[in-house]
Design a protein around this motif. Structure first.
Motif, PDB file in Angstrom:
ATOM      1  N   ASN A  99     -40.599  -6.794  51.463  1.00  0.00           N
ATOM      2  CA  ASN A  99     -41.894  -7.589  52.004  1.00  0.00           C
ATOM      3  C   ASN A  99     -43.014  -6.232  52.018  1.00  0.00           C
ATOM      4  O   ASN A  99     -42.665  -5.384  51.494  1.00  0.00           O
ATOM      5  CB  ASN A  99     -41.848  -8.208  53.241  1.00  0.00           C
ATOM      6  N   ASP A 100     -43.880  -6.883  52.904  1.00  0.00           N
ATOM      7  CA  ASP A 100     -45.069  -5.799  53.015  1.00  0.00           C
ATOM      8  C   ASP A 100     -44.411  -4.531  53.526  1.00  0.00           C
ATOM      9  O   ASP A 100     -45.544  -3.479  53.695  1.00  0.00           O
ATOM     10  CB  ASP A 100     -46.230  -6.525  53.639  1.00  0.00           C
ATOM     11  N   TYR A 146     -50.673  -6.647  43.936  1.00  0.00           N
ATOM     12  CA  TYR A 146     -49.779  -7.538  44.862  1.00  0.00           C
ATOM     13  C   TYR A 146     -49.886  -8.996  44.749  1.00  0.00           C
ATOM     14  O   TYR A 146     -49.606 -10.006  45.615  1.00  0.00           O
ATOM     15  CB  TYR A 146     -49.903  -7.069  46.185  1.00  0.00           C
ATOM     16  N   GLU A 147     -51.087  -9.453  43.871  1.00  0.00           N
ATOM     17  CA  GLU A 147     -51.382 -10.686  43.751  1.00  0.00           C
ATOM     18  C   GLU A 147     -51.469 -11.066  42.236  1.00  0.00           C
ATOM     19  O   GLU A 147     -51.697 -10.144  41.508  1.00  0.00           O
ATOM     20  CB  GLU A 147     -52.777 -10.957  44.379  1.00  0.00           C
ATOM     21  N   PRO A 165     -49.942 -14.221  46.199  1.00  0.00           N
ATOM     22  CA  PRO A 165     -49.056 -13.313  46.222  1.00  0.00           C
ATOM     23  C   PRO A 165     -48.003 -13.265  45.408  1.00  0.00           C
ATOM     24  O   PRO A 165     -47.770 -14.313  44.699  1.00  0.00           O
ATOM     25  CB  PRO A 165     -48.347 -13.273  47.656  1.00  0.00           C
ATOM     26  N   LEU A 166     -47.710 -12.128  44.757  1.00  0.00           N
ATOM     27  CA  LEU A 166     -46.611 -12.117  43.582  1.00  0.00           C
ATOM     28  C   LEU A 166     -45.724 -13.033  44.008  1.00  0.00           C
ATOM     29  O   LEU A 166     -45.290 -12.864  45.351  1.00  0.00           O
ATOM     30  CB  LEU A 166     -46.022 -10.812  43.416  1.00  0.00           C
ATOM     31  N   THR A 167     -44.932 -13.749  43.241  1.00  0.00           N
ATOM     32  CA  THR A 167     -43.769 -14.312  43.426  1.00  0.00           C
ATOM     33  C   THR A 167     -42.490 -13.618  43.019  1.00  0.00           C
ATOM     34  O   THR A 167     -42.697 -12.273  42.524  1.00  0.00           O
ATOM     35  CB  THR A 167     -43.629 -15.542  42.752  1.00  0.00           C
ATOM     36  N   ARG A 168     -41.336 -13.680  43.726  1.00  0.00           N
ATOM     37  CA  ARG A 168     -40.179 -12.985  43.403  1.00  0.00           C
ATOM     38  C   ARG A 168     -39.986 -12.552  41.811  1.00  0.00           C
ATOM     39  O   ARG A 168     -39.706 -11.365  41.564  1.00  0.00           O
ATOM     40  CB  ARG A 168     -38.943 -13.307  44.183  1.00  0.00           C
ATOM     41  N   TYR A 227     -42.827  -9.350  43.338  1.00  0.00           N
ATOM     42  CA  TYR A 227     -42.988  -9.092  44.802  1.00  0.00           C
ATOM     43  C   TYR A 227     -42.171  -8.022  45.312  1.00  0.00           C
ATOM     44  O   TYR A 227     -40.974  -8.008  45.054  1.00  0.00           O
ATOM     45  CB  TYR A 227     -42.660 -10.485  45.482  1.00  0.00           C
ATOM     46  N   PRO A 228     -42.597  -7.216  46.354  1.00  0.00           N
ATOM     47  CA  PRO A 228     -44.064  -7.446  46.730  1.00  0.00           C
ATOM     48  C   PRO A 228     -44.914  -6.662  46.040  1.00  0.00           C
ATOM     49  O   PRO A 228     -46.163  -6.673  46.091  1.00  0.00           O
ATOM     50  CB  PRO A 228     -43.930  -6.701  48.298  1.00  0.00           C
ATOM     51  N   LYS A 240     -41.972  -3.733  37.716  1.00  0.00           N
ATOM     52  CA  LYS A 240     -41.859  -4.619  38.872  1.00  0.00           C
ATOM     53  C   LYS A 240     -41.138  -4.133  40.055  1.00  0.00           C
ATOM     54  O   LYS A 240     -40.334  -2.928  39.727  1.00  0.00           O
ATOM     55  CB  LYS A 240     -41.122  -6.178  38.605  1.00  0.00           C
ATOM     56  N   TYR A 241     -41.225  -4.601  41.205  1.00  0.00           N
ATOM     57  CA  TYR A 241     -40.458  -4.121  42.531  1.00  0.00           C
ATOM     58  C   TYR A 241     -40.531  -2.737  42.667  1.00  0.00           C
ATOM     59  O   TYR A 241     -39.394  -2.064  42.640  1.00  0.00           O
ATOM     60  CB  TYR A 241     -39.097  -4.637  42.457  1.00  0.00           C
TER      61      TYR A 241
END
Lengths: 373, 373
Positions: B60-61, B182-183, B188-191, B195-196, B211-212
């Motif tokens: 998460n953030d 992050y968007e 917001p990005l999805t998993r 994400y995140p 990613k990630y």
């Protein structure tokens, strides 16, 4: 301006060149294709010359360049550019957009000097960075849609004087390597190559590397010059005359970067079958625009049925995004009676297509088939 | 790491997608080809998903990114990146290097997920500029041969964790638009999409948009990751198995920018002849790498004998050197019983070649012929 009004009597004598003259006035000439692969850095005697009019006279280091940067306008003599700005170097392939026009002209009539495949060369330039000069007149940030227009002293057959432009983002790009050059291959520019000052735009067609520079203008539109607006554009195939072209000039973008390219320089296309040994060392060049390096050159001795990978000589190759120099290649292969053909793959995976995509202005020909259709 | 050791039980449910699953574990899916042309900005339900392992959980953030900038090392949480750096936006086409692998696989066996022609989409991303973040850790100048390596949290089937790199000059390029995003599409990005926090590298193959994100390292060599060194490379045609590939991985450059590409989305390749009207509105996409826009798409209804120019929709088109978004095209034409084919010309004059240039990893397929050979 018709050719009758322009005076070519003061053009330089050119005993030092070993070039094939494609047009006399203005002077346009390219080397014999097999000479191109003799040197990685093309000596001036083998470097193609592209002119649009008489070679300007009476220019020297006190020649003054005007730079309109939006708010500020400044003047610099060539001497001031040499002393007030850091000297930078770039090794780059210079290629005329019309290189290999002959291959398109064989398909259907094209407009322009009928170049063979040697309107290209690889030299070093030295000068100051255009970026630094623009900074000095207060151009530091940008809007994406701004342009840098160059005007030349050169009087042309087609229009008053030569001019062209590039996007400001290319000019300001810290990795773009655009120079205001005063040297080629370690010596002052010669008159045929733009003395005393020219622009060099690595990765772009030669038409943007304006010789005999007179002024630089940062503006919200491309150069309105003939050479930006009504020339050096890739017209669709249905356009095959001036009249048809009229409605397309404003619809088609001007060319900046060139496409992936390669050519067989040895054996030259004119070589006779009976002169050929069974096993030959074939040689050629390969290059791509926009700083894209060459990752592979495939060569075929059986009319494109099978391909072998050539050995590349490309000392500028790094994993950087920007490779401005060309690549020379060699391959030992059996000669089977077919013309040797090659196709290059650039760092972005672009490949030369098989057949020419004909266009009226005969630009950007990069097909790997080179024979008559 | 074999698939048996990785746990996919916590992968997201995916009822919102309208995708064809090409591989289940890890999840790889692309839309139906005709859905791609319904929107210029691809909605998430039609956006392809490329995974190399289970979707990371519990991020998460407050997830922390480590940035090794040479001398300095700093950590930022995603929340800090959101608040301490200016928010930037980019609209860009994301394309898997394996898009259209099926076309190469039909020629000869390739290694990898057998994608159709819809492993591509055009979305907007928002985040902070990688350039700004690198500046914040003291990376402001560069040597041409430096690289920025990204490591991911994602555990992969092939190796420990996903990783990749890009040249530092791309990362620092003020016109390069590389983001730590992050968007996507204003949310917001999805998993499934990182994400995140993920990297997005406009103009490059999707594999570089890690990613990630877990860490960023500025170093004097490319990422040593499997995905940089032993994957996503354009091997020569003579390499057709793992054993042959072994000696080539280190000789062949890793792919950055992708090549010129286009595809007919309507009528889809599976359309039956008897469903076809005599006059149809054909539609498709076109794009090129490195910020090169599309200047023309030629379409043929007679097996490549003649070509017509399609109407382009490319709102990002300016005369700038950098166009990251794709181009959608339409053309009204007569259906003559042949598959409709298209070939795009990018701003540098690169054209798609006629036949696939087969390579073992099945990457960068952009031939305009799409039928079985």
């Amino acid at each position: 301006m018709s050719s009758s009004t322009l005076d070519y009597s003061q053009d330089p004598k050119r005993p030092q060149y070993d070039l094939i003259i494609r047009k006399d006035k203005p002077f346009n000439a390219e080397p014999h294709i097999q000479d191109l692969v003799k040197h990685y850095i093309t000596p001036e005697k083998y470097m193609f010359v592209r002119s649009h009019g008489p070679v300007p006279m009476h220019l020297n280091d006190s020649h003054s360049i005007t730079i309109h940067g939006g708010i500020n306008t400044k003047q610099f003599t060539v001497q001031q550019l040499k002393t007030q700005f850091k000297k930078a170097h770039v090794m780059m392939a210079m290629q005329c957009a019309g290189n290999r026009r002959d291959g398109l002209h064989r398909v259907k009539h094209t407009k322009g000097v009928i170049w063979g495949a040697a309107a290209v060369g690889n030299t070093t330039f030295a000068g100051c960075r255009l970026r630094d000069v623009l900074h000095a007149v207060g151009v530091v940030s940008f809007k994406n849609d701004l342009h840098v227009a160059f005007e030349s002293v050169e009087q042309c057959e087609e229009t008053n004087c030569y001019g062209s432009s590039i996007p400001l983002c290319k000019a300001l790009d810290e990795f773009g390597d655009v120079l205001l050059a005063y040297e080629m291959n370690g010596k002052p520019l010669t008159r045929d190559h733009g003395y005393p000052l020219r622009v060099v735009v690595p990765g772009y067609i030669g038409a943007r590397s304006v010789k005999y520079l007179k002024s630089i203008i940062v503006q919200d539109h491309e150069s309105t010059s003939y050479f930006q607006q009504r020339d050096y554009k890739l017209l669709p195939a249905n356009v095959d005359c001036e009249k048809e072209a009229e409605e397309y000039w404003c619809k088609v973008p001007s060319i900046g970067e060139f496409n992936v390219q390669s050519f067989v320089c040895y054996p030259p296309p004119t070589q006779n079958d009976h002169d050929m040994n069974k096993f030959i060392l074939s040689q050629g060049y390969a290059l791509s625009g926009g700083g894209r390096g060459i990752q592979r050159v495939d060569v075929s001795n059986d009319n494109g049925e099978t391909w072998q990978v050539a050995k590349l000589y490309q000392p500028s190759l790094t994993t950087s995004a920007h490779i401005w120099g060309w690549c020379l290649w060699t391959i030992q292969l059996e000669y089977k009676g077919y013309p040797i053909v090659c196709r290059a793959v650039d760092s972005a995976g672009n490949v030369q297509q098989e057949y020419p995509v004909w266009n009226y202005r005969g630009v950007l020909n990069n097909s790997w088939r080179t024979v008559n259709l």
